[in-house]
Design an enzyme around this catalytic site. Structure first.
Site, short mmCIF file in Angstrom:
data_model
loop_
_atom_site.label_atom_id
_atom_site.label_comp_id
_atom_site.label_asym_id
_atom_site.label_seq_id
_atom_site.Cartn_x
_atom_site.Cartn_y
_atom_site.Cartn_z
N GLY A 17 11.61 24.47 15.51
CA GLY A 17 12.47 25.35 15.04
C GLY A 17 13.17 26.28 16.32
O GLY A 17 12.37 26.39 17.40
N TYR A 42 1.14 10.86 11.08
CA TYR A 42 2.08 11.53 10.22
C TYR A 42 2.36 11.24 8.74
O TYR A 42 2.20 12.18 8.01
CB TYR A 42 3.32 11.46 11.06
CG TYR A 42 4.48 12.20 10.44
CD1 TYR A 42 4.63 13.75 10.47
CD2 TYR A 42 5.53 11.66 10.05
CE1 TYR A 42 5.78 14.40 10.10
CE2 TYR A 42 6.76 12.27 9.35
CZ TYR A 42 6.97 13.41 9.60
OH TYR A 42 7.88 14.25 9.08
N LYS A 79 1.21 13.74 5.62
CA LYS A 79 2.43 14.16 4.77
C LYS A 79 1.96 13.61 3.12
O LYS A 79 2.29 14.17 2.14
CB LYS A 79 3.72 13.64 5.06
CG LYS A 79 4.31 14.10 6.24
CD LYS A 79 4.53 15.60 6.07
CE LYS A 79 6.05 16.15 5.70
NZ LYS A 79 6.34 17.51 5.92
#
Ligand code: UDP
Length: 323
Positions: A36, A149, A153
């Site tokens: 971010g 990944y 998730k």
């Protein structure tokens, strides 16, 4: 309402914070500013009801304070982008699994509704197109880092659903398909910001593999609208929803579109996967969402077509070049 948005300074998170503020809510954005960026929310800092807390989603005491301080939680914080996942697998797995566990534990303790963003990656290499929520998740071997990944998730989804089953913690899982729009950076491999940057600079547009692989791109404004509607709908609880767009395009066609609309004479350069990514990479050939379920519940239909998505990204990048 006061919302906690984890990953609130990320690309999608910052748009969500903005939308919630526009709707009259107050927002605490929790972000460690790793993927971010402060610039994503700099314009929100002046607004009443907005707070940015710079800390990790794995920091239990900070997360707990933020959860107590809000009435509902959007959990978007995650490691993002294929490049990061392949290059920093430990950080990827830890951020995804530990972060979600931390947030869910606090939500469970204080009984806060939570919407968790997952990804179309969990469908893995399924070939039955389009992907519907009840389909199998077809993962590759654990030795291929990309799958870390998807598996991490998927574990997040299992954990959220487990909280729903065991204590009726109000959870919703949203599986996002390739989301695009202003503030997305190409630094972590995302194809549209990369192609646009290359096109505007007159540099070669790098198509990986033979370019026949396809994707469906969703405008971030469509995604944010769907997230807000899902959070508000009581019948969404305990369920998984695709959020996406079903307009499909191959990467070679996409490169040609970008080449045409950026107006520069960028050549298209084909780059083998072995050169584009480090070893341990496997690309997906097609990824199309089945939107029946979300359409039925909240009337979701994507409003933005690829043309508009590209126009928005080009406008933003062109402005940053001149400004
Ligand atoms: N891609 C490409 N050139 C680039 C970056 C990505 O051809 O410079 C391809 C990539 O191999 C994949 C597609 O674009 O087939 C979408 O990649 P992205 O990383 O945006 O998202 P993914 O769907 O792979 O998560």
């Amino acid at each position: 309402m006061r919302y906690l948005v984890t990953g609130g300074a990320g690309f999608i998170g910052s748009h969500l914070c903005e939308r919630l503020l526009d709707d009259g809510h107050s927002v605490v954005a929790l972000d460690d500013l790793s993927t971010g960026r402060f610039e994503n929310v700099a314009h929100l800092e002046q607004r009443t009801g907005f707070d940015l807390i710079v800390a990790s989603v794995c920091d239990t005491s900070v997360v707990e304070k933020c959860v107590i301080d809000s009435q509902a939680v959007y959990h978007l914080a995650s490691a993002v982008g294929v490049r990061l996942v392949v290059e920093q697998p430990v950080r990827t797995i830890e951020t995804i699994v530990n972060g979600t566990d931390t947030v869910l534990k606090s939500c469970a303790r204080y009984r806060r509704p939570i919407l968790l963003t997952s990804t179309s990656e969990v469908y893995g290499k399924g070939t039955r197109i389009p992907f519907a929520e009840g389909d199998d998740c077809l993962m590759g071997p654990t030795t291929t880092r990309r799958w870390a990944y998807a598996c991490a998730k998927a574990l997040d989804e299992f954990l959220a659903l487990a909280h729903w089953h065991e204590s009726r913690l109000p959870i919703v899982v949203a599986r996002l398909f390739n989301t695009v729009g202003p503030r997305q950076t190409g630094r972590y491999g995302m194809v549209i910001p990369r192609f646009v940057q290359q096109g505007l600079a007159g540099e070669p547009i790098t198509v990986y593999g033979d370019g026949s692989q396809s994707r469906c791109f969703t405008h971030v404004a469509d995604v944010v609208g769907a997230l807000v509607a899902l959070m508000q709908h009581p019948e969404a609880r305990g369920q998984v929803f695709n959020i996406g767009n079903d307009e499909e395009i191959s990467m070679l066609q996409l490169a040609e579109r970008v080449q045409a609309v950026t107006g520069n004479k960028s050549e298209i350069r084909m780059v083998p996967f072995s050169e584009a990514y480090t070893a341990g990479f496997e690309d997906m050939q097609r990824r199309v969402p089945d939107l029946t379920k979300i359409h039925k519940l909240i009337g979701y239909t994507p409003k933005y077509r690829l043309e508009q998505i590209l126009a928005d990204v080009i406008t933003e990048q062109a402005a940053s070049l001149t400004g």
